[in-house]
Design a protein around this motif. Structure first.
Motif, PDB file in Angstrom:
ATOM      1  N   HIS A  55       0.853  -1.270  -0.043  1.00 34.64           N
ATOM      2  CA  HIS A  55      -0.135   0.100   0.194  1.00 34.64           C
ATOM      3  C   HIS A  55       1.043   1.213   0.048  1.00 34.64           C
ATOM      4  CE1 HIS A  55      -3.942   2.024   0.926  1.00 34.64           C
ATOM      5  NE2 HIS A  55      -3.179   3.205   1.071  1.00 34.64           N
ATOM      6  N   HIS A  57       1.780   5.161  -2.679  1.00 35.87           N
ATOM      7  CA  HIS A  57       1.202   6.187  -3.516  1.00 35.87           C
ATOM      8  C   HIS A  57       2.236   6.639  -4.257  1.00 35.87           C
ATOM      9  CE1 HIS A  57      -2.821   6.048  -1.850  1.00 35.87           C
ATOM     10  NE2 HIS A  57      -2.454   5.844  -0.880  1.00 35.87           N
ATOM     11  N   LYS A 170      -9.515  -1.056  -5.665  1.00 40.06           N
ATOM     12  CA  LYS A 170      -9.476   0.081  -4.669  1.00 40.06           C
ATOM     13  C   LYS A 170     -10.695   0.842  -4.259  1.00 40.06           C
ATOM     14  CE  LYS A 170      -7.550   2.460  -1.267  1.00 40.06           C
ATOM     15  NZ  LYS A 170      -6.529   3.643  -1.623  1.00 40.06           N
ATOM     16  N   HIS A 231      -5.433   0.389   6.601  1.00 38.69           N
ATOM     17  CA  HIS A 231      -5.397   1.195   7.483  1.00 38.69           C
ATOM     18  C   HIS A 231      -5.996   0.540   8.918  1.00 38.69           C
ATOM     19  CE1 HIS A 231      -4.403   3.840   4.366  1.00 38.69           C
ATOM     20  NE2 HIS A 231      -5.711   4.310   4.396  1.00 38.69           N
ATOM     21  N   ASP A 285       1.975   3.433   3.231  1.00 32.27           N
ATOM     22  CA  ASP A 285       1.063   4.603   2.850  1.00 32.27           C
ATOM     23  C   ASP A 285       1.798   5.792   2.380  1.00 32.27           C
ATOM     24  OD1 ASP A 285      -1.315   5.495   2.099  1.00 32.27           O
ATOM     25  OD2 ASP A 285      -2.143   5.873   3.899  1.00 32.27           O
TER      26      ASP A 285
HETATM   27 ZN   LIG Z   1      -3.430   5.058   0.954  1.00 27.90          ZN
END
Ligand SMILES: [Zn+2]
Length: 339
Positions: A55, A57, A170, A231, A285
């Motif tokens: 996970h 970005h 997602k 999360h 993340d």
């Molecule tokens: Zn994320």
């Protein structure tokens, strides 16, 4: 453990969209179906995925679904800003990189393909939708079947005419009781997953919302191993982590580097003492190029997990084989799909 016995060939399994479609399994085939991981450069043999960050970005644009679009960023500038961070991850031993930015939030699959080619990472992109105010107008009026059909079309035909196919779904849900549009999106994700085999990574962060998602997926008759509680480390009550993992879904601790690493050492150790190790995913993340900020703003690195956290866990007594399970085998099983 459902996929552990699938035969894995050593050769590259780069297959085109058409080949994958044509290879739909038939009841007469005795052998287990071939499994792949779909990257932005095509399908690969899952054995080649390696150490994976499930996970992260590359880029996020938080301006809203009605205003975002490729006009908002300069792809060359984003490429130049992000490539050093991806190369640093590769140098640290990472080979798999799951990019979790959904459409209408800065998903740019051409950019991801360029970065995959330049960095050598196996990068996955996604289909699906986030949550308000990042939803397009059609998401508020279409039903679950219509949304699932849009996402399934991206799997079958590629994204935006590029031929690049999603490696997972997602989505996101609101905390607390799920609002109607998010319930529809969860059901749409389940239907897309049943049609494609793709796993659902669901931005959740709240235990009761995660359990409500599982109820919806059961109602849709989707195997819960196709769901990631994204999360989970934002949910302070370990009971929810254990309930989700024991139900057969994935629990993802993905804020590594956002708080003291010792906190994650404690959390991971506590989970492993009570829960199934084969259901845990770890990531940062991190990233990302913030669209609208000069130079992309502050970009967080993709390396604390392998550079710092794993050595800390090993000092606590974690064995090499356990590390491999957590950062190689679990992500591989989470993102494998039938070819
Ligand atoms: Zn994320």
């Amino acid at each position: 453990m459902e996929y552990m016995d699938a035969p894995i060939t050593r050769r590259d399994l780069i297959v085109g969209a058409a080949a994958s479609l044509a290879a739909a399994p038939h009841a007469t085939e005795a052998a287990a179906p071939k499994r792949i991981i779909m990257t932005v450069r095509g399908a690969i043999d899952p054995a080649r995925f390696g150490r994976t960050l499930p996970h992260e970005h590359v880029m996020v644009d938080f301006i809203g679904a009605d205003k975002t679009g490729p006009h908002r960023w300069n792809a060359d500038e984003v490429f130049a800003a992000m490539l050093p961070h991806l190369r640093a991850a590769r140098k640290a031993g990472i080979t798999g990189f799951v990019e979790c930015t959904p459409m209408y939030l800065g998903r740019d699959v051409r950019l991801l393909r360029r970065l995959a080619e330049a960095s050598g990472l196996h990068i996955l992109t996604n289909t699906g939708l986030y949550k308000e105010p990042y939803l397009p107008e059609y998401a508020l009026r279409e039903d679950a079947d219509a949304l699932a059909a849009r996402w399934t079309a991206e799997w079958r035909e590629g994204i935006e005419g590029t031929g690049i196919r999603p490696g997972f779904i997602k989505i996101a849900v609101n905390p607390g009781k799920l609002i109607e549009v998010q319930r529809t999106i969860v059901r749409a994700a389940a239907r897309c997953s049943r049609a494609t085999g793709l796993t659902i990574a669901c931005h959740t962060g709240h235990g009761p919302a995660a359990l409500e998602c599982l109820d919806l997926l059961r109602d849709e008759r989707l195997p819960l191993s196709r769901f990631i509680f994204v999360h989970a480390d934002a949910e302070g009550d370990m009971k929810f982590h254990l309930d989700v993992a024991h139900a057969g879904a994935w629990v993802e601790y993905d804020s590594i580097g956002w708080k003291p690493l010792a906190d994650h050492v404690r959390l991971i150790t506590a989970f492993l003492a009570q829960g199934p190790a084969e259901r845990l995913l770890l990531s940062h993340d991190a990233g990302w190029y913030h669209v609208g900020e000069a130079g992309g703003g502050e970009i967080k690195p993709f390396t604390p997990l392998v550079r710092d956290l794993i050595p800390m866990l090993e000092r606590e007594g974690m064995k090499r084989s356990q590390v491999k399970s957590l950062i190689v085998e679990n992500p591989r099983r989470a993102f494998e799909v039938g070819a």
